[in-house]
Scaffold this motif. Sequence first.
Motif: not given
Length: 968
Positions: A862-865, A868-870, A919-920
């Motif tokens: 997965p993306e680690q970032g 909330k801003n994605v 998650r996004f």
Amino acid sequence: MYAARTNIIKSLKLYRVATKSTAAAEPFLNGSSSNYVDEMYESWKSDPSSVHKSWQIFFSRTEGGAQPGEAHTSVPNMPVYPVFSGPSGTPASAATGTAAASGNISHAINKHHNFQRLLRSYQASGHHIAKLDPLGIGSADLDDTVPPTLTLEYYNFTKQDMDLEFQLPKYTFLGGNETKLTLRETIKRLEQTYCGSIGVEFMHIDNPAAREYIRKWIEKPGSRAMTTEEKRILLARLVRSTRFEEFLARKWPSEKRFGLEGCEVLIPAMKQIIDVANAKGVDKFVIGMPHRGRLNVLANVCRKELYKLFNQFDPDMAPEDEGSGDVKYHLGMFHRRINHLTDKEVELSVVANPSHLEAVNPVVCGKVRASQFFDEDPKGERTMAILLHGDAAYSGQGIVYETMHLSDLPNYTTGGTIHLVVNNQVGFTTDPRFSRSSPYCTDVAKVVSAPIMHVNADDPEAVMHVCNIAANWRCDWGKDVVLDLVCYRRNGHNEADEPSFTQPLMYKRIRDTPNVLKKYSQQLLSEGSVTQADIDEELKNFDDILNKAYQDSQELRTVKLADWLDSPWGNFFECDENRVPLYRPTPPTGVSESDVTKVAEKFSANPPIKVHPGIQRILKARRAMVEAKTADWALGEALAFGTLLMEGYHVRLSGQDVERGTFSHRHHVLHDQDVDGKTYNALQNLSSTQQKYSVSNSSLSEFGVLGFELGFSQHNPNSLVIWEAQFGDFFNTAQPIVDQFISSGQDKWIRQSGLVMLLPHGFEGMGPEHSSARMERFLQMCNDNEDVINMDLIDEQLADANWLICNVTTPANMFHVLRRQMHMKFRKPLVIFTPKSLLRHPKARSSFDEMVTGTTFQRVIPEQGSPKNVKKTIFCTGKVYYDLVEEREKRGLNDEVAITRIEQLHPFPYDVIEEEVKRFPNSQVFNDRKLEKVCRELQVVNTKYIKFVNNSMSEYTVSLLSRLQVTG
């Protein structure tokens, strides 16, 4: 000896040029070929007195160092040498005196020379006029002419010479205890030996001792004799072979069964080979064969329970276990029993195979090699391969050559295979004159110097003789041997086919030809070996067995596919009380940090040999990584291999250039720069208790080698067997192995395999043939249901898949996916699309922390970032991830774009994708014109994925960028 012989021939040639007049006066030099000199030299080495006095002087002086032209010395006033005698034993000429002696010696030596040439011609060419066709229609070599070298006229022999007595040379066993034979008796024995029901090809073999071995078996008087008991056993086996086919024809007249009618002798032939080899210590036999005669072999050679075999003819029988099953004439089996003739245990395995003729050959050889490895049987003294072939397939299918040329390679040899060709003298409908360019269908075997024995299949005793030779040859010499059973096919290609459409004359003759059982029964009756009552009793006994088995088969209601498994794995599978497999969770695949460090240090250490400066730099770079506790691709792979080896798993890596690696990244086998052939393998020197690591560059073959490795992987589940393609798309020449065995083997035959295929994949400037590994082909062959989203537990997903497909992007995930192969509680083929540029990419690195205890394979990275801003989520797979990350950084979008890697493509990780999408929640839809093209390329996987996202997860938005075919 070779150097001495070369010097002799050179001396002889120069002598004849320098002293033409002397040579003319010495007739033994005229017309001498290098072969004749070679024969004289071999005879002289064995017994100097066996050759002419002048040859004795010539050879002794040449070996003593005489220069060319100086070795020969004439013998003055030499008396007549009695090379041959008349009928009364007196010399053929009693003339004396130098001049008379010279003329008579010339005549005598020329006769003797021609006599030896005649012997050689029969040994080399007698098979061309052997009586091989049971139908008496044509010649097995497609040529009805008699070679001129097999005629008396060719050697200037006349009727008056027939009763002359000749000294037999050392290279023939025709005389037995006799040292002389008349020309008449010699020709009679040559005709019986080389031109009767057996035709032997062995003069192409380079090794003189091997040729002598065959000659002794073939020529020795009385070598074919059988005892009355042996004849009765042969008759009983023919009864079983023949009555079995007749029974099936009566009970199921409209069923395809690919019967053995016309070559019923195959069953006693195979049993004879097994008996002889078993007596010499072979106790395991792995058999590969086409459709024809398969049911008969299963029943009468391997002793498959007849009622279970008859049950296969019932179309209403449902399988009681997993899998689709296969037609009955493709099935395999395994059986262990006591051989009542040798009183030794024998283990028989028939490998299941598809309709693709000869494709099973390398699979069988791989299984045999694996058996020999785990039994610590390096010479192949305990396990042997028997391969059956059809004539058209043996000469027409390239995999025959690909398999045979592995036979003498150190990491692929099995100590010899016995090949049995059921030579129908016709393909499906194709006349052999239009299906091959060679005289015989077996000529391909000459490339490995295999002896080839053609035999008339309607002469059972001749067949038994060549089977004795073949079994002894394989056990004594450890080399391949071919038996060509020249027979006919009484029915068409199958029982429903009409062969007279294309072979009308042949099938007229077949209809008038009694079967071999009738012929042999009459032979034994006429010679008094059996009575009609004996024959009737044998027939009745087996008929009773068949009828009883048929009655028992009527009571069965289901088919158990596991009964047809060709090599069970004992207690490997965990099952419940009903023998249903239990899918235990696969444990984490991480290992202790100390084990990671130990393997890494061993792998990067300076070896005890002098290596290339470039290797020194590579090892230095590896040591730097070890100090930093990071791994590149080569080190991650080596850590997987090394830790498995220390856990007791065998690791075998095979393929073109795998020791170094196509892209010069692996370097598992290091070569001494000063000593030829001296190598060092660090992974073979990890500890004294580790399992063996086998790594070998293969021949330039994909079909043969991939099949071989598949067979190796099927024998024992505790072996990580890996085949690496030089470039990913090179697998396409092995497509039948992928399609017919790897992707579908479990479903058809309950046959599991943990084989790993490494396919380098990616468009990186190497042209169209070195770029795509054709990922879409593998995805198309997944057993995925387009309408079902599988959210089961991980191990249930893996267990239900026909194979596993991965496109990993980190050394750590490569480490884990390889280790997972051995730690799963079942076995599945694994296809990994390996990278090229990532092998040295500075960002394609993994920390040791990602491989230690508690870590495991990540199906999705997965993306680690922060979510909330994605604004956009990109799902990708493979090296394109690194391209996307680079572009994201250039545009300053690190906080707005999430990039998630799908590392496992089948079974598709819907459960993890669902979590990642959640998650996004603020991601926007990424609409790209490439999307439709991508969906076409990825077929089911992407189509299903889009359905999953749009239908099941409609409250979320997601973009899909998966450029497998475009950028890899």
